[in-house]
Design an enzyme around this catalytic site. Sequence first.
Site, PDB file in Angstrom:
ATOM      1  N   ALA B  16     -17.585  35.665  33.932  1.00 45.63           N
ATOM      2  CA  ALA B  16     -17.370  34.225  34.056  1.00 45.63           C
ATOM      3  C   ALA B  16     -17.484  33.788  35.512  1.00 45.63           C
ATOM      4  O   ALA B  16     -18.174  32.809  35.830  1.00 45.63           O
ATOM      5  CB  ALA B  16     -16.003  33.852  33.475  1.00 45.63           C
ATOM      6  N   SER B  42     -15.523  45.114  36.977  1.00 44.87           N
ATOM      7  CA  SER B  42     -14.665  44.118  36.339  1.00 44.87           C
ATOM      8  C   SER B  42     -14.428  44.462  34.873  1.00 44.87           C
ATOM      9  O   SER B  42     -15.222  45.174  34.253  1.00 44.87           O
ATOM     10  CB  SER B  42     -15.317  42.739  36.426  1.00 44.87           C
ATOM     11  OG  SER B  42     -15.582  42.429  37.772  1.00 44.87           O
ATOM     12  N   HIS B  43     -13.364  43.893  34.321  1.00 44.04           N
ATOM     13  CA  HIS B  43     -12.999  44.225  32.944  1.00 44.04           C
ATOM     14  C   HIS B  43     -14.064  43.779  31.937  1.00 44.04           C
ATOM     15  O   HIS B  43     -14.122  44.299  30.829  1.00 44.04           O
ATOM     16  CB  HIS B  43     -11.638  43.614  32.598  1.00 44.04           C
ATOM     17  CG  HIS B  43     -11.098  44.042  31.268  1.00 44.04           C
ATOM     18  ND1 HIS B  43     -11.072  45.365  30.865  1.00 44.04           N
ATOM     19  CD2 HIS B  43     -10.584  43.335  30.240  1.00 44.04           C
ATOM     20  CE1 HIS B  43     -10.564  45.432  29.644  1.00 44.04           C
ATOM     21  NE2 HIS B  43     -10.272  44.216  29.233  1.00 44.04           N
ATOM     22  N   HIS B 257      -5.349  43.542  19.064  1.00 43.55           N
ATOM     23  CA  HIS B 257      -6.561  44.091  18.450  1.00 43.55           C
ATOM     24  C   HIS B 257      -6.141  45.184  17.478  1.00 43.55           C
ATOM     25  O   HIS B 257      -5.300  46.012  17.810  1.00 43.55           O
ATOM     26  CB  HIS B 257      -7.483  44.673  19.530  1.00 43.55           C
ATOM     27  CG  HIS B 257      -8.867  44.954  19.056  1.00 43.55           C
ATOM     28  ND1 HIS B 257      -9.142  45.937  18.139  1.00 43.55           N
ATOM     29  CD2 HIS B 257     -10.051  44.369  19.357  1.00 43.55           C
ATOM     30  CE1 HIS B 257     -10.454  45.948  17.905  1.00 43.55           C
ATOM     31  NE2 HIS B 257     -11.028  45.004  18.629  1.00 43.55           N
ATOM     32  N   ARG B 273     -15.668  48.525  12.566  1.00 47.86           N
ATOM     33  CA  ARG B 273     -15.458  47.945  11.244  1.00 47.86           C
ATOM     34  C   ARG B 273     -16.641  47.065  10.850  1.00 47.86           C
ATOM     35  O   ARG B 273     -17.045  47.039   9.692  1.00 47.86           O
ATOM     36  CB  ARG B 273     -14.148  47.140  11.230  1.00 47.86           C
ATOM     37  CG  ARG B 273     -12.918  48.033  11.127  1.00 47.86           C
ATOM     38  CD  ARG B 273     -11.635  47.242  11.378  1.00 47.86           C
ATOM     39  NE  ARG B 273     -11.566  46.796  12.765  1.00 47.86           N
ATOM     40  CZ  ARG B 273     -11.259  45.570  13.147  1.00 47.86           C
ATOM     41  NH1 ARG B 273     -10.968  44.659  12.254  1.00 47.86           N
ATOM     42  NH2 ARG B 273     -11.222  45.257  14.421  1.00 47.86           N
ATOM     43  N   GLU B 394     -11.449  34.203  30.367  1.00 49.43           N
ATOM     44  CA  GLU B 394     -10.143  34.502  29.782  1.00 49.43           C
ATOM     45  C   GLU B 394      -9.005  33.923  30.619  1.00 49.43           C
ATOM     46  O   GLU B 394      -7.918  33.670  30.104  1.00 49.43           O
ATOM     47  CB  GLU B 394      -9.972  36.023  29.615  1.00 49.43           C
ATOM     48  CG  GLU B 394      -8.813  36.397  28.709  1.00 49.43           C
ATOM     49  CD  GLU B 394      -8.718  37.896  28.452  1.00 49.43           C
ATOM     50  OE1 GLU B 394      -9.693  38.617  28.774  1.00 49.43           O
ATOM     51  OE2 GLU B 394      -7.688  38.339  27.935  1.00 49.43           O
TER      52      GLU B 394
END
Lengths: 243, 667
Positions: B16, B42-43, B257, B273, B394
Site C-alpha cells: 500500500a 514487508s508483511h 484465520h 481450502r 490494513e
Amino acid sequence: MSQGRQLTFNIFRYDPQEPNDKPKMVRYQLTETPGMTVFIALNKLREEQDTSLQFDFVCRAGICGSCAMVINGFPTLACRTLTAKYPKGEITLMPLPGFELIGDLSVNTGKFMRELAERLKLWLHPKSNDISIHRLEEPMAPEEAARLYELERCVECGVCVSACATKQMRDTFVGAVGMMKIARFELDSRDARSAEDFYHVIGNQDGVFGCMTLLGCQDNCPKDLPHMQQIAYLRRKMAMTLV
Amino acid sequence: MKLIYTDSLVVGAGLAGLRVAIASKERGLDTLVLSLIPAKRSHSAAAQGGMQASLGNAVKGMGDDEDVHFQDTVKGSDWGCDQEVARMFAHCAPKAVRELANWGVPWTRVTAGPRDVIVNAQKVTLQEAEEAHGLINARDFGGTKKWRTCYTADGTGHSLLYAMDNKAISMDIPVHERVEALALIHDGKRCHGVIARCLITGELRAYVAKSTTIATGGYGRIYEVSTNAIICEGIGQALALETGVATLGNMEAVQFHPTAIVPVGILTTEGCRGDGGLLRDKDGYRFMPDYEPEKKELASRDVVSRRMTEHMRKGKGVDSPYGPHLWLDITLLGRKHIETNLREVQEICENFLGIDPAKDWIPVRPTQHYSMGGIRTKATGESPQLKGLFSVGEAACWDMHGFNRLGGNSLAETVVGGMIIGKYVADFCENNSLEIDTKLAESFMHKVKAEIDSLINGDGSENPFEIKHQMQRIMMDYVGIFRNGPELDKAVTELKALLERSRNLSIKCKKRHANPELVEALRVKRMLKVALTVACGAAARTESRGAHAREDYPQRNDRDWLNRTLASWPDANSLEPVLSYEPLDVMKMELPPGYRGYGIDNAIVHPDTAKREQQIAEILASLGEDADRYQRQAALMPFDLPPSLQAKNERLSDTLKPAANTRGEQS
C-alpha cells in the site's frame, strides 16, 4: 511436558558503534522447549538474559528473508531452524559475512540488495509503456509464467552471497542473487532488454565469468533455487553475444 | 534538529505504501518512504493465496464483474463496510491486476482445455476456453460467488511486493530503511510530517511534508498468537491516536484465520481450502458440512473460525500440549498440485512441523490474522479530522471490509487502495503548500526525546517485555473469537492497569543507538493504547457482526448498531479512549442490509431497510428495461473516482460477443 535439555548458545557479540567494543563470542544457556526454533531461542535470550542482543526477524515463517545468519558454520534462515536439529545442543551463531554489520547478528542486507538492484537495473523494462490497464491483458504462455515464478522465489536473504568464495575475494561480484534476478528478466518475454544489454552488466569478472562454480549458493539457498543452472545458462548466453 | 523535507511522505513500505509513493512520484512530486525494514521484507510478502479482481477469464469466473465482487464484499463485511468505497474498490481491482502484470508480476495463467480440480472433495474436470488461454487465472476463495482470486502459485504477496518495490526502485523513490516513526507533527488541524528515529544510529529526525500517509499495516501483534509478522504492532494506529484528534475506526473488528499451524501460528493459505482441502476433527470426520451445508469449508473466515471453535468446545478437537486443534487435510489434492501451487505451505509444514502435507494432515487452529479497523479515513484516504494525514491498506479503516474481510481482498486492498488514494494524495500535494513551522516540529522532537531520556535515565521498575506479554495474553483470553461482557470488562480493567504501569518502564540496556530494548519500551506503551481501543470498542458494541461475535448478544442488530465505532484519545493522561459512533445510512446503500447466508437469519432489522428496498425497486423500474448494469448502478449509488480510473473494465466475455459489446469509452 518433560523438562527440556540444556542448550548452549555461542553468540557473536560486537557493537561497531561502541568505540571501545571488541568482537567476542559469548556463551548463553537455555532450556529447550518442544518445537523451539532459533527465533524463539534468541527472543528468550534477549528477554531473559541480555536485552542488548541484536538480531533481525520479521515474518518468523521463512518467507521474508530477514533472519539469515551463520548457524554452526552454515548460512541459513534462523526462523525455521529447529534447535532439535543439533544433537549435541551446542549452537554457534555468527552474522552473515559479506554485509555491513549493524551489531551482533544483525547485518544490513537491505542496503546491499537495493544498491545491487540500482546497479544491475533489476526491474522489468517493458517493451511498451502504453498498455491500457482498462483493456484485456496481454496473454502469456502459462508455462512461461510458471517458469518466471520459479526464478522469482528469491527472498534476498543474502545466504548465497555469504556462501560465495568469489564474493569473499571480490567485493564487486554480483553474487548468485544478482544473476538469478537477471536470469528472471532475461526469461521474461515482456522485458525489452537483449542479451547484449545484459552482457554490459554481467558479462565480466563481476558477473558470470567471475563465478568459480563452488556451489555454495546452490547448496545453501533456503529456497532451493537452481542457481548453477541459471549461471551456466547466462554464461552460455553471454558467451554467445561475443560470437 | 535534523529536518528532512519532502512533498509526499509515506510511512511503511509494504504494497500500500509503495503504491502511494509511486502515484506521488508519477506526478513529479518529491516522495520519500520510511520503513522499519527493507521494503521487500514487508508483511505484504507473506500473503500467499491471492488477490481478488473480477477478470472473469477462468471458466469458473465467467459472468463475474464489479457488481458480483461488490455484493460479495458487502455481504462479507456483514453490511459493516462503506458501500461507496467497496464500489470504488471493485471497479479498480481488475485495473490493478493488469497494471501489476505490466510491472512484471508473473500471474498464473489459464491453460485452455480440460483440467482436474477438487470441488467439495470430488474430482471435477473443468474445460477452459480456447480464447482464455494465456490470460490471468483465478482460484476459489471463501465467501465469493465466482472464482476470482488471481494468484502466482502460493507466493502472490511475494511476487506483487517484488514487482512493486522494483517499480519504486526504477523510479528512484528513496526508502529510508530501519527508521521508526514515533510521533506525528501536527497543530490539531493539519498534519505536517513525523518525528522518526533511526534504528541503527538512534538519531532523531523531523520529516516535514505536505502529505503524510500511514501505511504501516495491522495491529495483530497485540494478540499473543497471530499470523502477522512481528512488526505488525499497530504503531501507525497509535501515532494517529496520540494526536488526540484523529480517530480510529472499528478497532474491535479483528479477524481470526481458520488455518494457522499449531503452535506457532504461521498461516497456511485459504488457497488450501479453495483448492479443495478439508477440515477434519479428532475422529478424522469432516465436520464443516454439518454446520454450513452450503459453503462448507469455504464459508467466510469469521464463520469457519467460529464453527471450528464450537466444534472444539464440543470435545472434538485433537489434544496437544498447546491445547486442542483440528486437522487441515490437503492430501486429496495430490503431491503434484501441492508441490506447484502450495509450495510455501509445503515448506512451512516441513520446516516447522516436520510433516509432509501430501501424506499427513496439518494441525491447525483459528488464529488472529487481520485488522479490519484502523485509522478512519474518508473515501479519499484522508483523515476527516487531520488535514494532510492519509492512511491506506490494513493500517486504515477506509472502509471496504466492515466487520469481516474476504480472503483475497486484503492484497487487493493494498494495491487498489494505494492506486486510488495515491492519486488523491498527489492531488492534495499539488493543491496545498508546505507549512514549515520549525517551532512546532521542535516541540514534537523534544517530546520524543524526553520520552527516550526518561526511559534511559529514569528509575522505573516495570519490564517492557513482561508488560507486552501480559497485554497479549489478555487480548487472546478475553477479546478473541467469541466475546462476552464480563470478559471484555475484565480485559479493559486489566489493560488500563497495564497502561498505568507502562508509565513506569525501566530498561537495562542504556544505549541511545541500536537498542532493541528501547524499541520495545517505546512500542509497548503505544500498543497498549491500541489494545484498549479494541477492548473498549468490543465491550461497548452489544451485538454480533462479522468477526465481532458476542455470546451475550448473538444477533446482528441493524436497528441500534448499523454504525462505525470511532475512537480517539484526546486526553493523553487518560487510561481509555473516547468512543463515538458514525451511522451508516441505509437510504444511501446500493445493497440494503439483508441475510448474509450463514446459519439462521437473526438480524434485528433497521427501520429504513424496507423503505430503501422500496425506493430501489422504484428507481430500477423508472430506468426501464434498456438500462444496462452501469446505468442501474449509477442511479442507485453514485461513487467518485479519480478521472483516470473511471474507464470501464474490458472482459473476455465482451470480446467473445462483439455484437453485444458494452465496452464503453476506453482510454
